[in-house]
Every structure is written in structure tokens, then in C-alpha cells.
Design an enzyme around this catalytic site. Structure first.
Site, PDB file in Angstrom:
ATOM      1  N   ASP A  84      85.150  23.076  60.551  1.00 36.37           N
ATOM      2  CA  ASP A  84      85.899  24.576  60.470  1.00 36.37           C
ATOM      3  C   ASP A  84      87.002  24.393  59.125  1.00 36.37           C
ATOM      4  O   ASP A  84      88.078  23.695  58.962  1.00 36.37           O
ATOM      5  CB  ASP A  84      86.674  24.721  61.804  1.00 36.37           C
ATOM      6  CG  ASP A  84      86.800  26.000  61.711  1.00 36.37           C
ATOM      7  OD1 ASP A  84      86.305  26.973  61.264  1.00 36.37           O
ATOM      8  OD2 ASP A  84      88.059  26.491  62.179  1.00 36.37           O
ATOM      9  N   HIS A  85      87.273  25.386  58.384  1.00 35.26           N
ATOM     10  CA  HIS A  85      88.001  25.772  57.972  1.00 35.26           C
ATOM     11  C   HIS A  85      88.564  25.174  57.105  1.00 35.26           C
ATOM     12  O   HIS A  85      89.885  24.325  56.387  1.00 35.26           O
ATOM     13  CB  HIS A  85      89.524  25.903  58.915  1.00 35.26           C
ATOM     14  CG  HIS A  85      89.575  27.324  59.127  1.00 35.26           C
ATOM     15  ND1 HIS A  85      90.216  28.687  58.372  1.00 35.26           N
ATOM     16  CD2 HIS A  85      90.169  27.750  60.487  1.00 35.26           C
ATOM     17  CE1 HIS A  85      90.534  29.329  58.837  1.00 35.26           C
ATOM     18  NE2 HIS A  85      90.167  28.700  60.333  1.00 35.26           N
ATOM     19  N   HIS A 211      88.557  34.383  64.309  1.00 29.76           N
ATOM     20  CA  HIS A 211      89.222  33.032  64.741  1.00 29.76           C
ATOM     21  C   HIS A 211      90.543  34.150  65.598  1.00 29.76           C
ATOM     22  O   HIS A 211      91.145  34.724  65.726  1.00 29.76           O
ATOM     23  CB  HIS A 211      89.582  32.750  63.416  1.00 29.76           C
ATOM     24  CG  HIS A 211      88.194  32.218  62.666  1.00 29.76           C
ATOM     25  ND1 HIS A 211      88.647  31.521  61.471  1.00 29.76           N
ATOM     26  CD2 HIS A 211      86.893  32.244  62.753  1.00 29.76           C
ATOM     27  CE1 HIS A 211      87.240  30.823  60.750  1.00 29.76           C
ATOM     28  NE2 HIS A 211      86.188  31.602  61.929  1.00 29.76           N
ATOM     29  N   SER A 214      93.054  31.808  70.841  1.00 32.28           N
ATOM     30  CA  SER A 214      93.341  32.494  71.689  1.00 32.28           C
ATOM     31  C   SER A 214      94.525  32.933  72.244  1.00 32.28           C
ATOM     32  O   SER A 214      95.089  32.434  73.238  1.00 32.28           O
ATOM     33  CB  SER A 214      94.179  30.259  71.779  1.00 32.28           C
ATOM     34  OG  SER A 214      93.379  29.423  71.855  1.00 32.28           O
ATOM     35  N   THR A 236      93.855  26.568  69.526  1.00 31.24           N
ATOM     36  CA  THR A 236      95.416  26.287  70.455  1.00 31.24           C
ATOM     37  C   THR A 236      95.337  26.718  72.752  1.00 31.24           C
ATOM     38  O   THR A 236      96.225  26.055  72.884  1.00 31.24           O
ATOM     39  CB  THR A 236      96.415  27.290  69.870  1.00 31.24           C
ATOM     40  OG1 THR A 236      96.666  27.479  68.965  1.00 31.24           O
ATOM     41  CG2 THR A 236      98.031  26.973  70.945  1.00 31.24           C
TER      42      THR A 236
END
Length: 289
Positions: A84-85, A211, A214, A236
Site C-alpha cells: 500500500d501507498h 482511504h 479510521s 489507525t
């Protein structure tokens, strides 16, 4: 159970008008908790490792990826591995050899034309390796000398027509969209622009990814899934659960020195969080049925 692919899980979620959860893995305890929580929810899940997590582990992807792979392989539910990312093309090129079926290449901080070119190159490489590729597009600055705007900066939004053109030009398999969330939120008061999400779902021909989930409350999150989000990234929330449980344990046992005791509490708290959040994501699909 054999490891599955991200593409299969996202396609399946989209077909049933639900979403698959993708949880961030930082430690082995994260991977174990995510799988335990998914098994309790009796639902498939994605274990994802970010470039930041790789940096935390000294820039070495393979050890953490191997741990996640073995944890996934022993799971009683379908599990996929996602990188990811990723900002670094060098890290992206380690994805296939380290057992990932997918990656998210993040060039969203670049001006639109540079984001498009970098993402198109990443897609070409990924598809050549049999990998599914996700990208991100928000309201990108860089005009008239302004700095590019991060896709999750306050006020940033993904433009539907720009997103349509971006997907067509790059060939990405999924698109992370900016509809009001932000990374690393410790409060759950983010408000999603549901009208924009509806227009994006109608306009963009690939699955949409949320995205910064959280920071989204349960009702908002369920509504986003019902509105067309097919993959939900969560990180998170697990860290809040883990560190909270560890703090509580250490407060009760100030003289304790065995890290297994507090890490076990943290792992249990994360597993419960995974199960609870997955029940939120599964609810829209169950109601539709």
C-alpha cells in the site's frame, strides 16, 4: 486456505454491493489480529503493508511480507496481500517477488500530468507481472505556481470527469478517491461527501477505494459502502486499540517486563476492532440482499 488475490476480493465485494476491508500490518501481532478478527467475522480480508511500515522495518520488505504471507496461508478465511501507498518504483518492483497480488502506487501528490504518467508506467509494469494496481486521485494543485495538494488535504476532492479520464489513460484496476476522509485520524468525525461519491460511482468504471477510514463513524462508513465503495482501508483504528490496551495493561502491572503479556492484550484488542468494523462493512450488502 490458499491465499487469494486482492482483485478477486474487491470484485466479489463490488458484485454483492459490499466492501472488503484492508487493514494495515505493522507488526506480526497486527497480521495475527487481523486474521483472527476476520475469522470471527467469517469474512475475507486484505493484509496490506505500506511503504511507511517498510521504512519502520529498516527498508526491508521481505521479512514482514513473509510473516504476513504465512499468517494468511494458515487462515480459515480468504486473505490477500496488498502493498500500500508505494511512492518508490524500486519498492513497487519488489511486490511480485514478495508474494503480493496487488499494490497501490501513490503519485497523488504530483501535478495531474505527472501523476498520470507515473501511474501509467506503474500499471504497465504491474500488469506485466500479473499484479492488480490501485492509484489515488484527488484535487491536485500545482497550477499557477501553487504546490500540489495532497488528495486527503482539507477541502481536497476527486473530480468525477477527471477521474474518468485518469482511469482511461492509466488503465488502473481501482481508484482511491478523496471524498472527505483524511489519513491518521484519531477521532471518528469525518464527513463523507455522499453526493460526490454517488457521481464518482456512476462515472468511474473501476472499483472505488476509501482511504483514511479510521476517521469515519460506523453510520457514515456503512453509507459509503452502500454508495459504492468496494475497498476500505483501515490502519489507525487498530493502532488506537493496540496502544490503548497496552497502556491499560502497563498501568495495572507497572513492574512487568515480559512484552508478551502487553502485546497479547494489544493483539486481542485489535482483533475485536477488526471484527466490529467488518460487521459494519458487511451490513450494507446484507441489507441489499
Amino acid at each position: 486456505m490458499p491465499i487469494t488475490t486482492t482483485g478477486e476480493l474487491v470484485a466479489g465485494a463490488a458484485a454483492r454491493r459490499g466492501a472488503v476491508a484492508a487493514f494495515n500490518v505493522i507488526t506480526l501481532e497486527h497480521a495475527e489480529a487481523i486474521v483472527e478478527g476476520a475469522e470471527a467475522a467469517q469474512a475475507p480480508v486484505i493484509l496490506q503493508i505500506s511503504e511507511n511500515a517498510v521504512k519502520y522495518h529498516g527498508g526491508r520488505l521481505r521479512p514482514l511480507a513473509r510473516a504476513a504471507h504465512e499468517t494468511a496461508r494458515a487462515a480459515a478465511v480468504p486473505v490477500a496481500l496488498h502493498l500500500d501507498h508505494v511512492h518508490s518504483p524500486e519498492l513497487l518492483r519488489q511486490a511480485a517477488e514478495c508474494g503480493f497480488s496487488s499494490a497501490m502506487f501513490d503519485a497523488a501528490r504530483l501535478p495531474y500530468s505527472e501523476n498520470l504518467a507515473a501511474t501509467r508506467a506503474a500499471v504497465t509494469w504491474a500488469h506485466g507481472e500479473g499484479l492488480w494496481l490501485e492509484a489515488e486521485l484527488g484535487q491536485v494543485g500545482g497550477k499557477n505556481g501553487e504546490a500540489p495538494l495532497d488528495a486527503h488535504a482539507p477541502g481536497a476532492r476527486t473530480d468525477p470527469e477527471e477521474a474518468l479520464a485518469f482511469v482511461a489513460a492509466t488503465g488502473v484496476d481501482a481508484l482511491a478517491v478523496a471524498v472527505g476522509t483524511s489519513h491518521a485520524m484519531t477521532s471518528r468525525d469525518a464527513r463523507i461527501d455522499h453526493d460526490l461519491l454517488s457521481r464518482l460511482r456512476t462515472t468511474v468504471p473501476v472499483p472505488l477505494v476509501l482511504h483514511g477510514s479510521s476517521g469515519v463513524g460506523d453510520e457514515e462508513l456503512a453509507r459509503a459502502v452502500a454508495g459504492g465503495i468496494a475497498k476500505v482501508n483501515i490502519g489507525t483504528a487498530l493502532n488506537i486499540a493496540m496502544t490503548g490496551a497496552i497502556r491499560e495493561h502497563l498501568a495495572q502491572d507497572e513492574r512487568g517486563v515480559d512484552p508478551r503479556a502487553c502485546l497479547a492484550r494489544g493483539r486481542d484488542a485489535m482483533a475485536k476492532t477488526v471484527t466490529r468494523l467488518m460487521s459494519v462493512l458487511l451490513a450494507p450488502a446484507a441489507e441489499a440482499a
